[in-house]
Structures are given as structure tokens and as C-alpha cells.
Design an enzyme around this catalytic site. Structure first.
Site, mmCIF file in Angstrom:
data_model
loop_
_atom_site.group_PDB
_atom_site.id
_atom_site.type_symbol
_atom_site.label_atom_id
_atom_site.label_comp_id
_atom_site.label_asym_id
_atom_site.label_seq_id
_atom_site.Cartn_x
_atom_site.Cartn_y
_atom_site.Cartn_z
ATOM 1 N N PRO A 109 17.565 6.039 -15.447
ATOM 2 C CA PRO A 109 17.876 5.290 -16.649
ATOM 3 C C PRO A 109 17.142 3.955 -16.683
ATOM 4 C CG PRO A 109 19.858 6.010 -15.498
ATOM 5 C CD PRO A 109 18.716 6.143 -14.564
ATOM 6 N N GLU A 110 16.492 3.711 -17.793
ATOM 7 C CA GLU A 110 15.849 2.431 -18.035
ATOM 8 C C GLU A 110 16.701 1.689 -19.072
ATOM 9 O OE1 GLU A 110 11.644 3.050 -18.783
ATOM 10 O OE2 GLU A 110 11.696 4.947 -17.711
ATOM 11 N N ARG B 221 21.068 11.733 -6.244
ATOM 12 C CA ARG B 221 20.271 11.238 -5.115
ATOM 13 C C ARG B 221 20.910 10.101 -4.336
ATOM 14 N NH1 ARG B 221 14.201 10.792 -7.458
ATOM 15 N NH2 ARG B 221 13.690 10.304 -5.310
ATOM 16 N N ARG C 116 1.192 -12.357 -12.232
ATOM 17 C CA ARG C 116 0.707 -11.162 -11.548
ATOM 18 C C ARG C 116 -0.686 -10.822 -12.034
ATOM 19 N NH1 ARG C 116 4.788 -6.762 -9.582
ATOM 20 N NH2 ARG C 116 2.723 -6.158 -8.901
#
Length: 291
Positions: free
Chosen positions: A2-3, A125, A168
Site C-alpha cells: 500500500p502506498e 509477509r 539528492r
DNA sequence: CACTTGACCTGTCCGC
DNA sequence: TGCGGACAGGTCAAGT
């Protein structure tokens, strides 16, 4: 898994279903990462606690209780929070649920409410977790200390994104937008979709992009995530909402999981799957020219 | 500090 | 049909 759009969809569901319900007890099946820092007897702190609100920050869900404690959940790759019980809009919703009888073999926690309703935390998981924390300490979680602004909040402007992603500059652009300290909530699906919409190749270095290109990436990321929320999120295999139902965004996706299919802009060009910084990545090689 | 890689887990799919 | 290996939407710790 899920984002931001998926977690927000779960939040909206739980915000309809949980407030005013009173917790009774909790069963822990197998969730090694849950309650690591909770008071010794979790149930003692949960018994009689009424849900007052359900919030989201980044990909984290926060269920506030009237005891000054909050249940905090991260679904990571395969987590689900599924509600079962009578609702004010009627029973029967679970009938079209993608998940069957609960608990099942992926159920890690089960929270029971006094009215008989139940909330299941399922996670194939076991990467996900649920913590019980004093509400005032939620913002002190290490993750929240470094996480960037919410991209869908009005006050978050493209220039905030540009300023943060420039830290970045040496990185490829895809891993940079997946960095939660740049902006919160973008994951692999929406990174690929936003880069396709912005016509930017994921392996281009941030320093090689103009501010205008970075602004386009941000605007497209906001657009795809807003659309995804409208569609109830993306269900690939595991994701379901608070009622156990799937989301339909992937029917509208342009690249994610579309390898071998035609690009929606260049019908003669197939979408290609490559690997960028260890993540599966979907591009149109014509729309998105390599560096 | 910035960047990359591997680890955390289970399940599924793909090729032999 | 069985088996090994690669892979899956997210973060963190450790390496360079």
C-alpha cells in the site's frame, strides 16, 4: 504494497467504521513486529478504549483512542486492515469482500469490540506492524522525524518538493522520489506512473533535471495519486480496503504492470520493464528517453 | 552526509 | 508434478 492512495482509502473506510466503537480485547496470532514497545499488557490499555478518530501520515495509519493512546499501523508490502461487523449503512458489505472468512492464515492480530465488531490485521509477509503508543508520542517515531510533507495537502507546493529532492542531486530520479524524506507516500506504482506522465526516464540523475521538469514530476505524482484515491487504490494481489474490497486504479494505469502492452501515447511501442535501484520499473522507451 | 545494497518474510510464478 | 530461483507495492541497517 500500500502506498499513499491505498492507505488513504483504508483510512477513509476505517474513519466511517470505527469511531464510537469500544475495544474489548485483542488476539495476537503471529506478528513478531507488533507491539514491540507497548505496555506489557496490551489488552489492559485497550479494554474499554473508544475510537475517536482515524488519521494518516505518509503510509502510516493512526487510530486515536479516548485514553490518550493510539494504535499505529504500517501495512508495508502485504498488510491489510479489514473490518467485520454491523455498520450504520447496513450489513452485507462483507459479502463482496475479496477476503473470505476471517481470521485466515495471514491474520496476525484481531481486535474485538464490545458490540461484536472485529478488526483484522492480516499480513502475508509479516513486514507490517501495529504499535500501541501514547498519542503524544506518535510524532516522535523515528520515521516521522524525517518524513517529508504530504503531497496532497494544499500547502505543499512544487517548490517544497524541488528543494527537498535537490538534496539528492547525485541520485537517479526514481529512487529519489521513492525517498519518503522528499515527500511522503510515493511508492513504486505511482513513481512509475508519475515519471511516465512527466516523460522522464527513471535513471536520469536529479542534477540533470531542470526545476521545471521536477515540478512536472510532482504535479503528475499528485494527479495520479488523487485519481487513484478516487478509484479506491491499486489492487495487484494483496491490497484491499477496510471492507475487504479491491481498488480499480490499475485499470487506468499507463505503465505499471503493463509490460508488453502498447504505450497509450505510442501505440507501436510496448511498455518495457527494467530494474532501477533494485526495483521493478516500467517505462515507455519512446516517451522516456534514456540518459 | 549521500548513495547503494541486502535483509526482513511468505507466497507465487516461471523455466527446467 | 516437482524443484530451484527470481520476484513482489516498503523501510531500515550497514556497507562504501
Amino acid at each position: 504494497m500500500p502506498e499513499l492512495p491505498e492507505v488513504e482509502t483504508v483510512r477513509r473506510g476505517l474513519a466511517e467504521l470505527l469511531p464510537r466503537r469500544t475495544a474489548k480485547d485483542v488476539q495476537v496470532f503471529d506478528s513478531p513486529k507488533s507491539f514491540p514497545n507497548a505496555p506489557r499488557d496490551v489488552e489492559q490499555f485497550l479494554y474499554g478504549a473508544e475510537v475517536v478518530a482515524v488519521r494518516r501520515r505518509a503510509k502510516v495509519l493512526i487510530i486515536d483512542l479516548d485514553t490518550s493512546y493510539s494504535l499505529v499501523a504500517h501495512l508495508k508490502m502485504t498488510g491489510q486492515l479489514v473490518f467485520r461487523g454491523e455498520t450504520h449503512f447496513g450489513a452485507g458489505h462483507p459479502n463482496d469482500s475479496l477476503v473470505g472468512q476471517l481470521p485466515d492464515r495471514s491474520t496476525r492480530l484481531q481486535i474485538n469490540f464490545e458490540d461484536g465488531a472485529r478488526l483484522f490485521f492480516n499480513d502475508q509477509r509479516k513486514f507490517g506492524w501495529v504499535k500501541l503508543l501514547p498519542t503524544s508520542e506518535v510524532e516522535n517515531l523515528p520515521f516521522f522525524k524525517k518524513v517529508g510533507p504530504e503531497p496532497l495537502e494544499e500547502e505543499t507546493k512544487p517548490e517544497h518538493f524541488i528543494e527537498r529532492i535537490r538534496r539528492r542531486n547525485g541520485s537517479m530520479v526514481k529512487p529519489a522520489i521513492l525517498d519518503q524524506s522528499v515527500v511522503a507516500g510515493i511508492g513504486n506504482i505511482y513513481a512509475d506512473e508519475a515519471l511516465w506522465a512527466a516523460k522522464i526516464h527513471p535513471e536520469i540523475r536529479v542534477r540533470d533535471l531542470a526545476d521545471e521538469q521536477l515540478e512536472t514530476i510532482f504535479i503528475e505524482a499528485v494527479k495520479v495519486m488523487a485519481l487513484s484515491i478516487e478509484k479506491g487504490g491499486s489492487t495487484d494481489r494483496n491490497y484491499v480496503d477496510a471492507e475487504g474490497k479491491r481498488g480499480s486504479y490499475l485499470e487506468f494505469a499507463h505503465v505499471f504492470r503493463r509490460e508488453g502492452k502498447a504505450c497509450h501515447v505510442h501505440p507501436d511501442q510496448e511498455i518495457v520493464k527494467i530494474r532501477v535501484a533494485g526495483r521493478g520499473t516500467h517505462i515507455c522507451p519512446v516517451c522516456q528517453t534514456a540518459p
